[in-house]
Design an enzyme around this catalytic site. Structure first.
Site, short mmCIF file in Angstrom:
data_model
loop_
_atom_site.label_atom_id
_atom_site.label_comp_id
_atom_site.label_asym_id
_atom_site.label_seq_id
_atom_site.Cartn_x
_atom_site.Cartn_y
_atom_site.Cartn_z
N ASP A 11 -43.55 17.38 -31.06
CA ASP A 11 -42.63 17.30 -32.19
C ASP A 11 -43.46 17.10 -33.45
O ASP A 11 -44.21 16.13 -33.57
CB ASP A 11 -41.67 16.12 -32.01
N ASP A 130 -29.66 20.20 -27.90
CA ASP A 130 -29.72 18.74 -27.94
C ASP A 130 -28.33 18.23 -27.62
O ASP A 130 -27.37 18.50 -28.36
CB ASP A 130 -30.15 18.24 -29.31
#
Length: 255
Positions: A11, A130
């Site tokens: 990330d 997500d």
């Protein structure tokens, strides 16, 4: 027998790898390409770079990072974050990325999935989802966008099936409830998605022990398992994970 993949996820925020819990409380973990190169040496099957604030901040993913990764890595890599149009994807593929990850843009404009698949092949198009469990609703999860900031109230299982129909080559499925908690994948979520699509599912969110990787495959029915902090902060190596999976009878690539 097809081998199962182990994928480190990086990330990226402001050019650095970060990792938090439930998408917040981010800690710096290092340079993205340097970390990816280390995972390449450890035997990772591929790596994923996700620019986690690109969509929220409405800016393109850093092309320089993808170009540098192309020069230094010997394994496939995926880049996600901030893609809105086919031209954005074309630029990233031209920079060297093997795949792109579409999340918010794919949800808002599902036809982009098909356009990208037609242009670059479905194998180059990964749709990231997500998902967060709906409190008090049993096994029901909804899709969140913009790095977990927006609840769409759309059923995550239904959206995974739709992304499959639109031409996605893979689903990267992250449980927001499990992310960074290290209690294991949300196996019910992963299994539910795996059973409604006919493309590979990458389980993400929650790994803390070697057993969690195996459970994601054996119980969650995932085709690949993805993790971040356990690799970034030296708790285990990709090689250790693969050797453990092999000991559990799971086919993996061990060079």
């Amino acid at each position: 027998m097809l081998t199962k993949r182990v994928i480190p996820c990086l990330d990226v925020k402001d050019g650095r790898v970060v990792k938090g819990v439930n998408f917040v409380a981010l800690r710096d973990a290092g340079d993205p390409v340097d970390l990816a190169a280390a995972y390449d040496i450890q035997g990772a099957d591929e790596v994923v770079f996700l620019d986690i604030t690109a969509t929220h901040e409405q800016r393109p993913t850093v092309i320089a990072m993808a170009a540098r990764a192309s020069e230094e890595l010997h394994i496939p890599y995926t880049v996600g974050g901030g893609f809105h149009e086919l031209a954005d994807i074309r630029t990233m593929i031209a920079a060297g990325a093997d795949k792109v990850s579409l999340n918010s843009a794919a949800f808002r404009k599902p036809e982009l999935i098909g356009l990208a698949a037609a242009a670059f092949g479905s194998q180059a198009v990964l749709v990231a989802i997500d998902a967060r469990r709906v409190p008090g609703a049993g096994d029901r999860w909804t899709v969140f966008l913009n790095g977990g900031r927006i609840n769409t109230d759309t059923d995550a299982i239904a959206w995974a099936a739709a992304a499959n129909r639109h031409g996605a080559g893979e689903i990267l499925l992250t449980s927001m409830d499990s992310d960074g908690v290290k209690d294991g994948f949300d196996l019910a979520l992963t299994r539910a998605v795996a059973r409604v699509v006919d493309i590979p599912v990458i389980a993400s969110g929650g790994v803390g022990r070697l057993e969690h990787f195996a459970a994601g495959i054996l119980e969650g029915e995932a085709d690949a398992v993805l993790a971040a902090s356990v690799f970034h902060f030296g708790e285990m190596t990709v090689r250790q994970v693969k050797e453990y999976l092999a000991s559990q009878g799971i086919a993996v690539r061990l060079d």
